[in-house]
Design a protein around this motif. Structure first.
Motif, PDB file in Angstrom:
ATOM      1  N   TYR A  67      11.452   7.760  38.456  1.00 43.93           N
ATOM      2  CA  TYR A  67      11.234   7.816  36.600  1.00 43.93           C
ATOM      3  C   TYR A  67      11.820   6.910  36.360  1.00 43.93           C
ATOM      4  CZ  TYR A  67      12.472  12.751  36.765  1.00 43.93           C
ATOM      5  OH  TYR A  67      12.420  14.281  36.764  1.00 43.93           O
ATOM      6  N   PRO A  68      11.251   5.589  35.098  1.00 46.06           N
ATOM      7  CA  PRO A  68      11.476   7.014  33.473  1.00 46.06           C
ATOM      8  C   PRO A  68      10.288   7.340  34.064  1.00 46.06           C
ATOM      9  CG  PRO A  68      11.310   4.566  32.793  1.00 46.06           C
ATOM     10  CD  PRO A  68      11.083   4.742  34.962  1.00 46.06           C
ATOM     11  N   TRP A  69      10.007   8.754  33.136  1.00 43.36           N
ATOM     12  CA  TRP A  69       9.192   9.387  32.889  1.00 43.36           C
ATOM     13  C   TRP A  69       8.695  10.078  31.622  1.00 43.36           C
ATOM     14  CZ3 TRP A  69       4.814  10.412  36.317  1.00 43.36           C
ATOM     15  CH2 TRP A  69       3.871  11.079  36.202  1.00 43.36           C
ATOM     16  N   PHE A  70       7.198   9.464  30.835  1.00 39.94           N
ATOM     17  CA  PHE A  70       7.707   9.918  29.990  1.00 39.94           C
ATOM     18  C   PHE A  70       6.508  10.511  29.732  1.00 39.94           C
ATOM     19  CE2 PHE A  70       7.081   4.967  30.642  1.00 39.94           C
ATOM     20  CZ  PHE A  70       8.029   4.739  29.781  1.00 39.94           C
ATOM     21  N   LYS A  71       7.007  11.720  28.429  1.00 41.18           N
ATOM     22  CA  LYS A  71       5.760  13.235  28.197  1.00 41.18           C
ATOM     23  C   LYS A  71       5.975  12.826  26.920  1.00 41.18           C
ATOM     24  CE  LYS A  71       9.809  16.169  31.045  1.00 41.18           C
ATOM     25  NZ  LYS A  71      10.204  16.984  30.295  1.00 41.18           N
ATOM     26  N   THR A  72       4.641  13.818  26.393  1.00 43.15           N
ATOM     27  CA  THR A  72       3.727  13.236  25.871  1.00 43.15           C
ATOM     28  C   THR A  72       4.684  14.373  24.952  1.00 43.15           C
ATOM     29  OG1 THR A  72       2.545  14.941  26.562  1.00 43.15           O
ATOM     30  CG2 THR A  72       1.612  12.775  27.372  1.00 43.15           C
ATOM     31  N   VAL A  84      -1.132   8.624  28.400  1.00 44.19           N
ATOM     32  CA  VAL A  84      -0.186   7.450  28.489  1.00 44.19           C
ATOM     33  C   VAL A  84      -0.297   7.370  29.591  1.00 44.19           C
ATOM     34  CG1 VAL A  84       1.960   8.315  29.096  1.00 44.19           C
ATOM     35  CG2 VAL A  84       0.818   9.731  27.401  1.00 44.19           C
ATOM     36  N   GLU A  85       0.146   5.851  29.883  1.00 50.67           N
ATOM     37  CA  GLU A  85      -0.260   4.867  30.643  1.00 50.67           C
ATOM     38  C   GLU A  85       1.376   5.277  31.449  1.00 50.67           C
ATOM     39  OE1 GLU A  85      -1.137   1.030  30.507  1.00 50.67           O
ATOM     40  OE2 GLU A  85      -2.241   1.931  29.259  1.00 50.67           O
ATOM     41  N   GLN A  86       1.808   6.285  32.322  1.00 47.42           N
ATOM     42  CA  GLN A  86       2.826   6.200  33.519  1.00 47.42           C
ATOM     43  C   GLN A  86       3.228   5.353  34.210  1.00 47.42           C
ATOM     44  OE1 GLN A  86       5.239   8.286  32.322  1.00 47.42           O
ATOM     45  NE2 GLN A  86       3.611  10.301  31.530  1.00 47.42           N
ATOM     46  N   ILE A  87       4.487   4.764  34.127  1.00 39.97           N
ATOM     47  CA  ILE A  87       4.821   3.266  35.185  1.00 39.97           C
ATOM     48  C   ILE A  87       5.523   3.980  36.836  1.00 39.97           C
ATOM     49  CG2 ILE A  87       5.258   1.710  33.117  1.00 39.97           C
ATOM     50  CD1 ILE A  87       8.343   2.147  33.290  1.00 39.97           C
ATOM     51  N   SER A  88       5.696   5.420  36.601  1.00 39.75           N
ATOM     52  CA  SER A  88       6.460   5.896  37.775  1.00 39.75           C
ATOM     53  C   SER A  88       5.413   6.747  38.269  1.00 39.75           C
ATOM     54  CB  SER A  88       7.157   6.750  37.674  1.00 39.75           C
ATOM     55  OG  SER A  88       8.353   5.671  36.530  1.00 39.75           O
TER      56      SER A  88
END
Length: 108
Positions: A67-72, A84-88
């Motif tokens: 986390y964090p996770w970016f929900k679209t 979406v580029e996830q950092i997790s």
């Protein structure tokens, strides 16, 4: 020995089921990304129960890796095709099943 199916059934029982606009239920699968399938609060509660039920020590799990996770946004696909580029890292039921077999958290 714990099976993948046992862990999958446990997560299916513990997490709210997703549905479509038409009311069709979307059952959780082994490789579904849990951050996209469930809210963080529900997942943390489920993980605590998982730890007790399958006797897996999750104290070595680094929560910040997932986390964090970016929900679209649902309508995003109509406005852009850019992913979406996830950092997790993603969490899956399969990761929890493999850890249950080993008796400890295997990832991070």
């Amino acid at each position: 020995m714990v099976t993948e199916q046992e862990v999958l059934e446990f997560f299916r029982e513990q997490l709210p089921v997703l549905g479509t606009f038409t009311g069709k239920l979307i059952p959780l699968q082994l490789d579904d990304i849990l951050q996209e399938y469930s809210e963080a609060d529900d997942l943390v509660f489920c993980m605590n129960k998982y730890s007790d039920k399958f006797n897996v020590d999750l104290s070595m799990m680094t929560y910040n890796v997932y986390y964090p996770w970016f929900k679209t946004w649902f309508f995003r696909k109509w406005f852009t095709s850019k992913p979406v580029e996830q950092i997790s890292k993603p969490l899956t039921v399969r990761m929890f099943a493999e850890s249950a077999k080993a008796g400890k958290w295997l990832y991070d």
